[in-house]
Write a protein that holds these residues in place. Structure first.
Motif, PDB file in Angstrom:
ATOM      1  N   GLY A   8      -4.331   7.584   7.631  1.00 28.58           N
ATOM      2  CA  GLY A   8      -3.153   6.726   7.600  1.00 28.58           C
ATOM      3  C   GLY A   8      -2.486   6.654   8.961  1.00 28.58           C
ATOM      4  O   GLY A   8      -1.266   6.683   9.075  1.00 28.58           O
ATOM      5  N   GLY A   9      -3.305   6.551   9.996  1.00 31.74           N
ATOM      6  CA  GLY A   9      -2.799   6.572  11.363  1.00 31.74           C
ATOM      7  C   GLY A   9      -1.881   5.432  11.740  1.00 31.74           C
ATOM      8  O   GLY A   9      -1.222   5.486  12.773  1.00 31.74           O
ATOM      9  N   THR A  10      -1.801   4.394  10.924  1.00 32.03           N
ATOM     10  CA  THR A  10      -0.900   3.284  11.220  1.00 32.03           C
ATOM     11  C   THR A  10       0.313   3.273  10.300  1.00 32.03           C
ATOM     12  O   THR A  10       1.144   2.368  10.379  1.00 32.03           O
ATOM     13  N   GLY A  11       0.423   4.282   9.449  1.00 28.22           N
ATOM     14  CA  GLY A  11       1.580   4.381   8.552  1.00 28.22           C
ATOM     15  C   GLY A  11       2.804   4.919   9.282  1.00 28.22           C
ATOM     16  O   GLY A  11       2.745   5.284  10.454  1.00 28.22           O
ATOM     17  N   THR A  12       3.897   4.994   8.591  1.00 27.24           N
ATOM     18  CA  THR A  12       5.158   5.442   9.182  1.00 27.24           C
ATOM     19  C   THR A  12       5.045   6.840   9.778  1.00 27.24           C
ATOM     20  O   THR A  12       5.428   7.071  10.926  1.00 27.24           O
ATOM     21  N   VAL A  13       4.513   7.778   9.037  1.00 24.44           N
ATOM     22  CA  VAL A  13       4.389   9.157   9.515  1.00 24.44           C
ATOM     23  C   VAL A  13       3.144   9.311  10.376  1.00 24.44           C
ATOM     24  O   VAL A  13       3.188   9.899  11.459  1.00 24.44           O
ATOM     25  N   GLY A  14       2.016   8.781   9.915  1.00 31.09           N
ATOM     26  CA  GLY A  14       0.763   8.923  10.640  1.00 31.09           C
ATOM     27  C   GLY A  14       0.816   8.380  12.053  1.00 31.09           C
ATOM     28  O   GLY A  14       0.269   8.977  12.986  1.00 31.09           O
ATOM     29  N   ARG A  15       1.474   7.254  12.239  1.00 30.52           N
ATOM     30  CA  ARG A  15       1.590   6.664  13.584  1.00 30.52           C
ATOM     31  C   ARG A  15       2.297   7.623  14.536  1.00 30.52           C
ATOM     32  O   ARG A  15       1.896   7.797  15.679  1.00 30.52           O
ATOM     33  N   ARG A  16       3.339   8.282  14.061  1.00 29.66           N
ATOM     34  CA  ARG A  16       4.067   9.235  14.922  1.00 29.66           C
ATOM     35  C   ARG A  16       3.210  10.447  15.266  1.00 29.66           C
ATOM     36  O   ARG A  16       3.242  10.950  16.376  1.00 29.66           O
ATOM     37  N   VAL A  17       2.427  10.911  14.284  1.00 31.78           N
ATOM     38  CA  VAL A  17       1.519  12.036  14.528  1.00 31.78           C
ATOM     39  C   VAL A  17       0.487  11.635  15.578  1.00 31.78           C
ATOM     40  O   VAL A  17       0.235  12.381  16.535  1.00 31.78           O
ATOM     41  N   VAL A  18      -0.118  10.456  15.424  1.00 29.85           N
ATOM     42  CA  VAL A  18      -1.108   9.962  16.377  1.00 29.85           C
ATOM     43  C   VAL A  18      -0.497   9.863  17.774  1.00 29.85           C
ATOM     44  O   VAL A  18      -1.078  10.334  18.760  1.00 29.85           O
ATOM     45  N   GLU A  19       0.674   9.270  17.883  1.00 27.69           N
ATOM     46  CA  GLU A  19       1.316   9.082  19.186  1.00 27.69           C
ATOM     47  C   GLU A  19       1.594  10.415  19.868  1.00 27.69           C
ATOM     48  O   GLU A  19       1.362  10.577  21.068  1.00 27.69           O
ATOM     49  N   ARG A  20       2.072  11.395  19.112  1.00 28.67           N
ATOM     50  CA  ARG A  20       2.389  12.704  19.706  1.00 28.67           C
ATOM     51  C   ARG A  20       1.129  13.453  20.124  1.00 28.67           C
ATOM     52  O   ARG A  20       1.102  14.091  21.172  1.00 28.67           O
ATOM     53  N   LEU A  21       0.094  13.394  19.300  1.00 28.43           N
ATOM     54  CA  LEU A  21      -1.164  14.042  19.668  1.00 28.43           C
ATOM     55  C   LEU A  21      -1.752  13.396  20.924  1.00 28.43           C
ATOM     56  O   LEU A  21      -2.193  14.092  21.847  1.00 28.43           O
ATOM     57  N   ALA A  22      -1.749  12.066  20.959  1.00 32.38           N
ATOM     58  CA  ALA A  22      -2.294  11.345  22.111  1.00 32.38           C
ATOM     59  C   ALA A  22      -1.492  11.658  23.374  1.00 32.38           C
ATOM     60  O   ALA A  22      -2.067  11.890  24.441  1.00 32.38           O
ATOM     61  N   ARG A  23      -0.186  11.705  23.254  1.00 30.13           N
ATOM     62  CA  ARG A  23       0.677  12.008  24.398  1.00 30.13           C
ATOM     63  C   ARG A  23       0.425  13.425  24.929  1.00 30.13           C
ATOM     64  O   ARG A  23       0.530  13.687  26.116  1.00 30.13           O
ATOM     65  N   ALA A  24       0.038  14.326  24.020  1.00 29.98           N
ATOM     66  CA  ALA A  24      -0.251  15.712  24.397  1.00 29.98           C
ATOM     67  C   ALA A  24      -1.658  15.857  24.982  1.00 29.98           C
ATOM     68  O   ALA A  24      -2.052  16.949  25.386  1.00 29.98           O
TER      69      ALA A  24
END
Length: 91
Positions: A8-24
């Motif tokens: 669910g990488g494009t969902g409300t929560v999943g998108r934030r998880v993806v963005e933070r992991l990618a930023r790290a």
């Protein structure tokens, strides 16, 4: 490098998880029903959520799944598949 799989990488929560992991600087594979229009950060591998596809779990070290159900019963196939010994192993 280990890959993090975000369901669910494009969902409300999943998108934030993806963005933070990618930023790290983590390697991220995110599922989306519409990978072409996912709009996730550059470098994120976007795939359809098909765990039966060859290579779907290759290199995945950890997964994030926001479970929307009241019971874990529907997750049994996912858990069984993700914890199965790799082909050719002796376990």
């Amino acid at each position: 490098m280990s890959t993090y799989l975000v369901f669910g990488g494009t969902g409300t929560v999943g998108r934030r998880v993806v963005e933070r992991l990618a930023r790290a600087g983590a390697a991220v594979r995110a599922t989306s029903r519409r990978p072409r229009t996912a709009g996730l950060p550059t470098g994120v591998e976007v795939v359809t959520p098909d765990l039966d596809a060859p290579g779907a779990l290759d290199g995945v070290e950890a997964a994030f799944l926001m479970w929307p159900f009241h019971s874990a019963e529907p997750a049994r196939p996912l858990v069984a598949r993700s914890s199965a010994a790799p082909a050719g192993s002796s376990s």
